[in-house]
Write a protein that holds these residues in place. Structure first.
Motif, PDB file in Angstrom:
ATOM      1  N   SER A 487      88.894 -53.456  77.342  1.00 11.44           N
ATOM      2  CA  SER A 487      89.175 -54.876  77.592  1.00 11.44           C
ATOM      3  C   SER A 487      87.896 -55.683  77.781  1.00 11.44           C
ATOM      4  O   SER A 487      87.861 -56.876  77.460  1.00 11.44           O
ATOM      5  CB  SER A 487      90.076 -55.020  78.821  1.00 11.44           C
ATOM      6  OG  SER A 487      89.396 -54.595  79.999  1.00 11.44           O
ATOM      7  N   ASP A 507      97.123 -58.634  72.462  1.00 12.36           N
ATOM      8  CA  ASP A 507      96.027 -58.125  73.282  1.00 12.36           C
ATOM      9  C   ASP A 507      96.395 -56.783  73.906  1.00 12.36           C
ATOM     10  O   ASP A 507      97.492 -56.254  73.723  1.00 12.36           O
ATOM     11  CB  ASP A 507      95.621 -59.137  74.353  1.00 12.36           C
ATOM     12  CG  ASP A 507      96.775 -59.489  75.290  1.00 12.36           C
ATOM     13  OD1 ASP A 507      97.764 -58.737  75.349  1.00 12.36           O
ATOM     14  OD2 ASP A 507      96.674 -60.524  75.971  1.00 12.36           O
ATOM     15  N   ARG A 537      95.267 -65.747  68.036  1.00 10.35           N
ATOM     16  CA  ARG A 537      94.368 -64.603  68.273  1.00 10.35           C
ATOM     17  C   ARG A 537      93.137 -64.694  67.381  1.00 10.35           C
ATOM     18  O   ARG A 537      92.011 -64.503  67.819  1.00 10.35           O
ATOM     19  CB  ARG A 537      95.131 -63.303  68.014  1.00 10.35           C
ATOM     20  CG  ARG A 537      94.276 -62.048  68.081  1.00 10.35           C
ATOM     21  CD  ARG A 537      93.956 -61.687  69.503  1.00 10.35           C
ATOM     22  NE  ARG A 537      93.099 -60.514  69.571  1.00 10.35           N
ATOM     23  CZ  ARG A 537      92.486 -60.133  70.657  1.00 10.35           C
ATOM     24  NH1 ARG A 537      92.635 -60.825  71.766  1.00 10.35           N
ATOM     25  NH2 ARG A 537      91.727 -59.064  70.669  1.00 10.35           N
TER      26      ARG A 537
END
Length: 616
Positions: A487, A507, A537
């Motif tokens: 992440s 995500d 995105r």
């Protein structure tokens, strides 16, 4: 409840625990953390009774069952499902007895089997195996059909199925992929009994546990909060200790100054003596030592024109067996890409193709002619020469380089003088991983491919790796079960599934939620219509790239400004004879300042757009 009361234990005269105490309430989920070598695994062995305490008491409820994964499952012909079922020894014994028992005993056996829900055991064992990456058709396969890492998963499945009253797990995610690690997090959070897990996985320590047991300086401290809360509380505690120690040192220095000045004076001797006694009675607080800084220093590559790799209608595999096909992929030098997908779907195959270790069997692949690639895979740690030192490994790669420079390279990866001349076979897993990462990045690669780089790294080292990757100017392809690392580093996600690779149109949090919600393939990017609407995105990824580009320009301009300032600091430049040259450098300085102003404005504009897109 687990009660650890003033325990003492030493190995070869080195104390690991000195009057250490802690209490773990029943049913709590606890993460055991502390520096490598502090004694975390030893504490597990003490709890299980495999080692004898030098002093103190470890107290558990009578008849409490303790379970852990001590070794992998042998390569037997027993199916993996039966192996897991046999881990519940009580159920296995009752099922065997039920075949021959009669009368009153048969009734007792059947009652007990019902009490422990024995008849749903096969379904429960299958669900655990599936969560750890074994598809249903594989459950009848013999253990001998699997490698050591996969047999470790079977061993883990067995202890989870047996549901001991106290579950002790030592780095359980080291042999899991991201999907297995996320499933384990969810399973442990709902486990019905007490769990203590040694882990360096920050995500697991935040989501699967509710408390942290910290082992440091031979003492145990219990924090009733997940990992991030523990870090904050510990930092506050260290700050308070440092402040108290500073005040005490200042007070002591003040008293000592009075003693030194007036001890010899008759009129002040009594007061000086009183202050001396005050110094002797002071219970000094030891200031906390600064944590050792973990470092990775990646050499920066030169810039190549995009794309550095472009694949059209590609396919790859092993021999005549195609594993991945319909590959249409592009990689630029500023890309940070995480590969998602279950084990066995082809993440390592794709990594090897990109690293030029597998051929392209179909289609076309273009590469930049000057492209340098660094490749790190977990098996490479095992392929280091155990009888050679890290310094010897580097000498083999750089025979013409001075030893002082080789030592500096090792230090840049946290391998100091002592480790540089220690045989690799005697280094820790983390130190071996650091050496492998150094060898992978030695040539300043434009593309760095990392396949599970964190397995042997502690939390501080993982944070250092994250910082190094953030500062690195090359492209990164990352496979990892460490969701925190993914992440923080990746800004693009590729899903490897169903024999191909596609951008994942969401995500990591959505991917995690989807995996835990149902056993269906994650959503992939849909084919675009004739006039596609730009996906949020994709917009975010473009804006992140623009922000990084602006930051790179600003950094270069600031470097130019620094060099110019140094040049213009030369007094000789201001002689009348150099008036023309001074004017030229003044114009150059003005150009740089104007360029900086524009670059910073562009950066601010891109950052504001990125913030707005992220909140949309």
């Amino acid at each position: 409840m687990l009660r650890i009361d003033k325990i003492n234990f030493s190995i070869d005269g080195r104390p690991l625990f000195e009057e250490a105490s802690a209490t773990i309430p029943e049913g709590h989920k606890v993460g055991l953390v502390g520096p490598n070598g502090a004694g975390k695994t030893t504490l597990f062995r003490l709890i299980k009774g495999e080692l004898t305490l030098d002093g103190g008491v470890i107290d558990l409820p009578s008849r409490a069952r303790i379970g852990g994964v001590s070794q992998e499952v042998p390569a037997s012909q027993t199916s993996i499902l039966d192996t897991v079922l046999e881990a519940d020894t009580e159920r296995a014994a009752l099922m065997k007895e039920a075949e021959t028992a009669d009368g009153h005993r048969m009734a007792e056996v059947q009652t007990r089997l019902a009490d422990i829900d024995a008849w749903s055991a096969e379904a429960r064992a299958s669900a655990i195996l599936k969560g750890l990456g074994f598809d249903t058709p594989e459950h009848s396969n013999p253990c001998s059909a699997y490698s050591g890492g996969w047999r470790m998963r079977v061993a883990l499945a067995g202890v989870l199925f047996a549901q001991p009253d106290l579950l002790l797990l030592d780095e359980p995610t080291n042999y899991l992929d991201l999907e297995g690690a996320l499933w384990l997090e969810s399973y442990l959070a709902k486990y019905p009994h007490t769990v203590i897990v040694i882990s360096h996985d920050r995500g697991l320590l935040n989501r699967a546990v509710t408390s942290i047991l910290h082992l440091e300086d031979r003492k145990l401290t219990y924090y009733g909060t997940p990992y991030d809360g523990f870090v904050r509380l510990r930092a506050e505690k260290r700050a308070q200790l440092a402040a108290t120690a500073k005040k005490q040192q200042d007070r002591r220095a003040h008293l000592q100054s009075f003693v030194d000045r007036f001890r010899a004076k008759a009129t002040k001797a009594k007061q000086a003596q009183a202050r001396l006694k005050m110094i002797e009675r002071m219970d000094m607080v030891t200031p906390p030592e600064e944590a050792a800084k973990r470092v990775f220093t990646f050499p920066q590559p030169d810039e190549l024109s995009p794309p550095i790799i472009n694949i059209e209608s590609g396919a790859t595999g092993y021999g005549d067996t195609i594993v991945l096909r319909r590959l249409n992929l592009r990689i630029d030098q500023d890309d940070r890409i995480a590969l998602l997908g279950k084990n066995g779907q082809g993440k390592s195959t794709l990594s090897k193709l990109l690293a030029d270790r597998l051929p392209l069997l179909e289609g076309h692949m273009g590469r930049s002619s000057k492209l340098r690639i660094g490749y790190f895979a977990q098996h490479q740690v095992d392929e280091l020469h155990l009888d050679e030192t890290p310094l010897q490994h580097l000498r083999s790669e750089r025979p013409e380089t001075q030893e002082s420079k080789l030592r500096a390279l090792l230090a840049g990866f946290g391998l100091q003088a002592a480790q540089a001349e220690t045989e690799v076979g005697r280094l820790s897993g983390g130190q071996k991983a650091r050496l492998s990462l150094l060898l992978a990045t030695l040539d300043a690669p434009h593309l760095l491919i990392l396949d599970e780089p964190t397995n042997h790294l502690d939390i501080e080292s993982r944070e250092a790796l994250m910082e190094a990757l953030t500062a690195y100017n090359g492209a990164v392809i990352l496979v990892s079960h460490d969701m925190h690392l993914l992440s923080m580093v990746a800004d693009r996600l590729w899903l490897v599934a169903d024999g191909t690779v596609k951008p994942y149109d969401d995500d990591l949090d959505a991917y995690r939620a989807l995996l835990l919600a149902k056993d269906t393939p994650p959503k992939v990017e849909k084919p675009k219509a004739e006039k596609p609407k730009r996906a949020p995105r994709e917009t975010i990824l473009d804006l992140r790239a623009e922000v990084r580009k602006c930051e790179g320009v600003i950094a270069k301009l600031e470097e130019m400004r620094t060099r110019l300032s140094e040049k213009m600091a030369d007094p000789a430049l201001y002689d009348v004879a150099h008036a023309n040259e001074l004017a030229k450098w003044n114009r150059k300085s003005a150009e740089i300042e104007e360029g900086l102003r524009r670059a910073e404005a562009l950066w601010m504009d891109a950052q504001e757009k990125l913030d707005a897109a992220a909140q949309a």
